[in-house]
Design a protein around this motif. Structure first.
Motif, mmCIF file in Angstrom:
data_model
loop_
_atom_site.group_PDB
_atom_site.id
_atom_site.type_symbol
_atom_site.label_atom_id
_atom_site.label_comp_id
_atom_site.label_asym_id
_atom_site.label_seq_id
_atom_site.Cartn_x
_atom_site.Cartn_y
_atom_site.Cartn_z
ATOM 1 N N ILE A 220 57.007 27.268 67.741
ATOM 2 C CA ILE A 220 57.072 28.352 66.751
ATOM 3 C C ILE A 220 57.577 27.740 65.448
ATOM 4 C CG2 ILE A 220 58.107 30.551 66.124
ATOM 5 C CD1 ILE A 220 58.462 31.119 69.126
ATOM 6 N N VAL A 221 56.810 27.926 64.400
ATOM 7 C CA VAL A 221 57.150 27.368 63.092
ATOM 8 C C VAL A 221 57.425 28.519 62.135
ATOM 9 C CG1 VAL A 221 56.353 25.947 61.155
ATOM 10 C CG2 VAL A 221 55.727 25.331 63.514
ATOM 11 N N GLU A 222 58.566 28.465 61.472
ATOM 12 C CA GLU A 222 58.889 29.496 60.486
ATOM 13 C C GLU A 222 58.363 29.088 59.114
ATOM 14 O OE1 GLU A 222 62.816 31.701 61.325
ATOM 15 O OE2 GLU A 222 63.242 29.598 61.825
ATOM 16 N N THR A 223 57.684 30.018 58.446
ATOM 17 C CA THR A 223 57.149 29.757 57.114
ATOM 18 C C THR A 223 57.541 30.891 56.171
ATOM 19 O OG1 THR A 223 55.044 30.879 57.545
ATOM 20 C CG2 THR A 223 55.163 28.545 58.096
ATOM 21 N N ASP A 224 57.389 30.610 54.897
ATOM 22 C CA ASP A 224 57.616 31.612 53.854
ATOM 23 C C ASP A 224 56.648 31.290 52.730
ATOM 24 O OD1 ASP A 224 58.500 33.490 52.078
ATOM 25 O OD2 ASP A 224 60.399 32.493 51.631
ATOM 26 N N ALA A 225 55.384 31.674 52.927
ATOM 27 C CA ALA A 225 54.329 31.272 51.991
ATOM 28 C C ALA A 225 53.333 32.405 51.825
ATOM 29 C CB ALA A 225 53.617 30.023 52.519
ATOM 30 N N PRO A 226 52.785 32.556 50.619
ATOM 31 C CA PRO A 226 51.843 33.644 50.376
ATOM 32 C C PRO A 226 50.452 33.333 50.921
ATOM 33 C CG PRO A 226 52.064 32.321 48.411
ATOM 34 C CD PRO A 226 53.055 31.779 49.402
ATOM 35 N N ASP A 227 49.686 34.384 51.151
ATOM 36 C CA ASP A 227 48.267 34.215 51.427
ATOM 37 C C ASP A 227 47.561 33.687 50.188
ATOM 38 O OD1 ASP A 227 48.219 35.111 54.072
ATOM 39 O OD2 ASP A 227 47.952 37.209 53.498
ATOM 40 N N ARG A 228 46.359 33.158 50.395
ATOM 41 C CA ARG A 228 45.513 32.803 49.256
ATOM 42 C C ARG A 228 44.999 34.101 48.639
ATOM 43 N NH1 ARG A 228 39.765 31.500 50.788
ATOM 44 N NH2 ARG A 228 39.597 33.706 50.338
ATOM 45 N N SER A 229 45.430 34.387 47.440
ATOM 46 C CA SER A 229 45.017 35.634 46.792
ATOM 47 C C SER A 229 43.645 35.460 46.161
ATOM 48 C CB SER A 229 46.023 36.045 45.721
ATOM 49 O OG SER A 229 47.269 36.360 46.296
ATOM 50 N N ASN A 230 42.822 36.477 46.292
ATOM 51 C CA ASN A 230 41.534 36.484 45.609
ATOM 52 C C ASN A 230 41.708 37.042 44.205
ATOM 53 O OD1 ASN A 230 39.489 35.581 47.596
ATOM 54 N ND2 ASN A 230 40.298 37.278 48.783
ATOM 55 N N SER A 231 40.997 36.479 43.269
ATOM 56 C CA SER A 231 41.027 36.955 41.892
ATOM 57 C C SER A 231 39.708 37.640 41.578
ATOM 58 C CB SER A 231 41.256 35.786 40.923
ATOM 59 O OG SER A 231 42.524 35.210 41.140
ATOM 60 N N PHE A 232 39.778 38.910 41.229
ATOM 61 C CA PHE A 232 38.588 39.673 40.900
ATOM 62 C C PHE A 232 38.558 39.927 39.401
ATOM 63 C CE2 PHE A 232 39.523 40.918 45.321
ATOM 64 C CZ PHE A 232 38.329 40.517 45.909
ATOM 65 N N SER A 233 37.451 39.558 38.778
ATOM 66 C CA SER A 233 37.289 39.802 37.349
ATOM 67 C C SER A 233 36.985 41.274 37.119
ATOM 68 C CB SER A 233 36.147 38.951 36.793
ATOM 69 O OG SER A 233 36.365 37.581 37.056
ATOM 70 N N PRO A 234 37.371 41.796 35.964
ATOM 71 C CA PRO A 234 36.957 43.164 35.641
ATOM 72 C C PRO A 234 35.440 43.249 35.676
ATOM 73 C CG PRO A 234 38.587 42.357 34.075
ATOM 74 C CD PRO A 234 38.178 41.178 34.908
ATOM 75 N N PRO A 235 34.890 44.383 36.124
ATOM 76 C CA PRO A 235 33.427 44.500 36.216
ATOM 77 C C PRO A 235 32.758 44.211 34.875
ATOM 78 C CG PRO A 235 34.505 46.337 37.316
ATOM 79 C CD PRO A 235 35.578 45.591 36.588
ATOM 80 N N ASP A 236 31.784 43.300 34.878
ATOM 81 C CA ASP A 236 31.023 43.030 33.662
ATOM 82 C C ASP A 236 29.857 44.002 33.569
ATOM 83 O OD1 ASP A 236 29.194 42.126 35.529
ATOM 84 O OD2 ASP A 236 29.414 40.012 35.022
ATOM 85 N N ALA A 237 29.075 43.880 32.492
ATOM 86 C CA ALA A 237 27.984 44.831 32.252
ATOM 87 C C ALA A 237 26.970 44.803 33.390
ATOM 88 C CB ALA A 237 27.308 44.519 30.921
ATOM 89 N N THR A 238 26.667 43.600 33.896
ATOM 90 C CA THR A 238 25.682 43.484 34.979
ATOM 91 C C THR A 238 26.182 44.178 36.238
ATOM 92 O OG1 THR A 238 24.787 41.415 34.102
ATOM 93 C CG2 THR A 238 24.417 41.865 36.439
ATOM 94 N N SER A 239 27.443 43.932 36.609
ATOM 95 C CA SER A 239 28.000 44.571 37.808
ATOM 96 C C SER A 239 28.019 46.083 37.666
ATOM 97 C CB SER A 239 29.415 44.054 38.073
ATOM 98 O OG SER A 239 29.404 42.673 38.365
ATOM 99 N N ARG A 240 28.368 46.569 36.479
ATOM 100 C CA ARG A 240 28.396 48.017 36.262
ATOM 101 C C ARG A 240 27.001 48.624 36.347
ATOM 102 N NH1 ARG A 240 32.307 46.606 32.320
ATOM 103 N NH2 ARG A 240 30.734 46.747 30.673
ATOM 104 N N GLN A 241 26.004 47.896 35.846
ATOM 105 C CA GLN A 241 24.633 48.406 35.950
ATOM 106 C C GLN A 241 24.192 48.491 37.406
ATOM 107 O OE1 GLN A 241 23.018 45.433 33.099
ATOM 108 N NE2 GLN A 241 21.934 47.144 32.180
ATOM 109 N N ILE A 242 24.490 47.436 38.174
ATOM 110 C CA ILE A 242 24.138 47.449 39.595
ATOM 111 C C ILE A 242 24.847 48.603 40.289
ATOM 112 C CG2 ILE A 242 24.371 46.174 41.769
ATOM 113 C CD1 ILE A 242 24.090 43.586 40.080
ATOM 114 N N ALA A 243 26.133 48.751 40.015
ATOM 115 C CA ALA A 243 26.901 49.841 40.619
ATOM 116 C C ALA A 243 26.324 51.190 40.226
ATOM 117 C CB ALA A 243 28.365 49.746 40.185
ATOM 118 N N GLY A 244 25.933 51.340 38.969
ATOM 119 C CA GLY A 244 25.370 52.605 38.518
ATOM 120 C C GLY A 244 24.097 52.969 39.247
ATOM 121 N N HIS A 245 23.230 51.977 39.465
ATOM 122 C CA HIS A 245 21.975 52.247 40.193
ATOM 123 C C HIS A 245 22.265 52.702 41.618
ATOM 124 C CE1 HIS A 245 19.658 50.777 36.890
ATOM 125 N NE2 HIS A 245 19.961 49.505 37.059
#
Length: 504
Positions: A220-245
């Motif tokens: 048993i190993v004790e750790t104190d470390a974060p997960d690898r966080s994902n970084s999501f960019s704010p939706p760009d125009a293309t993503s918003r258009q796809i979402a809108g459709h």
């Protein structure tokens, strides 16, 4: 010696360093590790193991292992082992750039697999014996039961099948995760299977904790470390258009009585486009939604907080750093609205079909007949893997695949005459969406699908080329059901490899 996260006095004696734990792993072993989309993976032992491997290589000794996980992990696992040239075979999904380069250079074997298949194939013995499991947990109770971490993945199966178990107890994981999980122990091998008693995404059908035979726990190993966080960019125009459709399409389906006002349970792949779609659901006024999916990502957390989403079932978290903080702050409220399950349940085809999930996933390319490639660039270079998209596409109520219509500044068309690799056949694809529009392929013949895809999804720079190809194929193809010009069908890909552009 005591630890606030290790409450079993019988197991405290097995606490050791990561280096000591890694010594239990020997060359040619099959090692199953926790982790799913950068959440809940072991943070310390893989790095220590990589050091052992590098030392062995420096002595001229061979040292490589087979690595099984839930899905992708992080540089502290896949990256360090790939750098040490320590992996013979990796499965079932990956996203680490160094690991990917090793696979595509032919220096490592890789088995891309439907995520719902991994646990059952392990039980069937298809991967051979599992020698060691390395599993992160957020705590160990007095009775020895394990409090799962930020992902469940295949951990239940790894703990049951492995000869030896190494636990990493990560105190960085919120203590409030206790009670968020639902570990179902009712699966069985054929012919002894029985129906899984889950009828709605929020149903809890199992236990809150993982079981493990204490005699198998060697370290048993004790750790104190974060997960690898994902970084999501704010939706760009293309993503918003796809979402809108896609949102417009869902509204149309509700208006015509093919979907209820609260839709059906949502499944969403990880990425900026799917995040944009989820964000638009709240703006569109949908209420009372549910999710039966693989990961909880930023936009889904937003929907839970603003009331658009009532409950979400998944197997892992996949959050940005700000969302990770919000999750920890709101965990007492979210615990009743998020259920984290083993991936053999979160991705189970029977449950996906029963619940009627709406599957929303990204793609690398689609061809004019609706075949989708979600894994290979130019047909031979693996990107990440099929993940769970196939589990949901084949079995869900709707299978929606989304992408920008072009890539590489317009040098690649995402809509091509013939897909260079097929993960989802035309039989499993309901809807294709790009920023240009949406093609509803349900109930259409191949030629009808081709006309819809070309007219609605192709970029204007490539649409005339696709129309020309399709018209000539209809006249000159060997068969007229699914017309193709075989000497040209992959010419666009060949031209890109040769010239750097699909354009003539």
């Amino acid at each position: 010696m005591s630890s606030p996260r290790i409450l079993s006095s019988a197991l405290l004696a097995r606490v050791c360093s990561a280096d000591q734990a890694a010594s239990f792993i020997q060359p040619d072993m099959t090692v199953a590790m926790s982790g799913f989309t950068g959440a809940g993976y072991p943070k310390a032992v893989p790095g220590a193991l990589a050091g052992h491997i590098e030392a062995a290589h420096a002595r001229g000794e061979a040292f490589r292992i087979n690595v099984l996980t839930g899905a992708s992990t992080a540089p502290e696992l896949d990256g360090v082992l790939a750098r040490a040239n320590g992996i013979t075979m990796r499965l079932p999904y990956q996203s680490d750039p160094l690991l990917r380069d090793k696979i595509n250079a032919g220096e490592m074997e890789y088995l891309d697999l439907h995520l719902s298949h991994v646990a059952q194939h392990a039980w069937f013995g298809f991967f051979g014996k599992i020698d060691v499991a390395i599993v992160e947990v957020s705590g160990i109770r007095e009775d020895g039961l394990l409090i799962p971490s930020s992902s469940v993945g295949n951990n239940k199966t790894w703990l049951e099948l492995a000869d030896k178990v190494i636990l990493e107890v990560n105190s960085r994981q919120p203590a409030g995760l206790d009670g968020m999980h639902d570990i179902y122990y009712g699966t069985a091998l054929p012919p002894h299977r029985v129906p899984i008693p889950l009828l709605t995404p929020g149903d809890r059908i199992g236990e809150a904790y993982l079981r493990c035979d204490p005699d198998k726990i060697v370290a048993i190993v004790e750790t104190d470390a974060p997960d690898r966080s994902n970084s999501f960019s704010p939706p760009d125009a293309t993503s918003r258009q796809i979402a809108g459709h896609l949102i417009e399409f869902l509204r149309h389906e509700v208006a015509h009585g093919r979907l209820p006002a609260g839709l059906l349970p949502l499944q969403s792949g990880v990425g900026n486009i799917t995040n944009a779609v989820l964000a638009e659901l709240a703006e569109a006024g949908f209420k009372g939604l549910t999710a039966f999916t693989e990961v909880i990502q930023d936009a889904m957390l937003d929907l839970l907080e603003n009331g658009t989403l009532s409950v979400a079932s998944a197997t892992a978290l996949s959050l940005s750093p700000p969302a990770t903080l919000r999750f920890a702050e709101e965990i007492d409220r979210l615990r009743e609205r998020i259920v984290l399950r083993p991936q053999e349940i979160s991705n189970h085809p029977e449950l996906v079909r029963r619940l009627g999930c709406i599957a929303m996933n990204g793609m690398i390319e689609a061809d004019i007949y609706g075949n989708v490639n979600s894994t290979h660039v130019m047909g031979s270079r693996i990107q990440n893997g099929i993940g769970g998209s196939g589990d949901f596409a084949r079995n869900g109520y709707l299978a929606c695949f989304m992408s920008a219509s072009t890539a590489k500044g317009g040098d690649i068309s995402r809509i091509v005459p013939m897909a260079s690799h097929v993960d989802h056949t035309e039989h499993d694809v309901s809807v294709i969406v790009t920023e240009q529009g949406l093609a509803d392929l349900r109930g259409l013949s191949p030629k009808q699908r081709a006309r819809q895809v070309i007219a609605n999804c192709a970029h204007p720079d490539y649409r005339p080329l696709l129309e020309d190809y399709f018209q000539r194929a209809c006249s000159n193809s060997f068969g007229k059901h699914t017309p193709h010009l075989l000497d040209e069908s992959l010419a666009w890909h060949e031209r890109y490899i040769r010239t750097g552009s699909m354009k003539p």
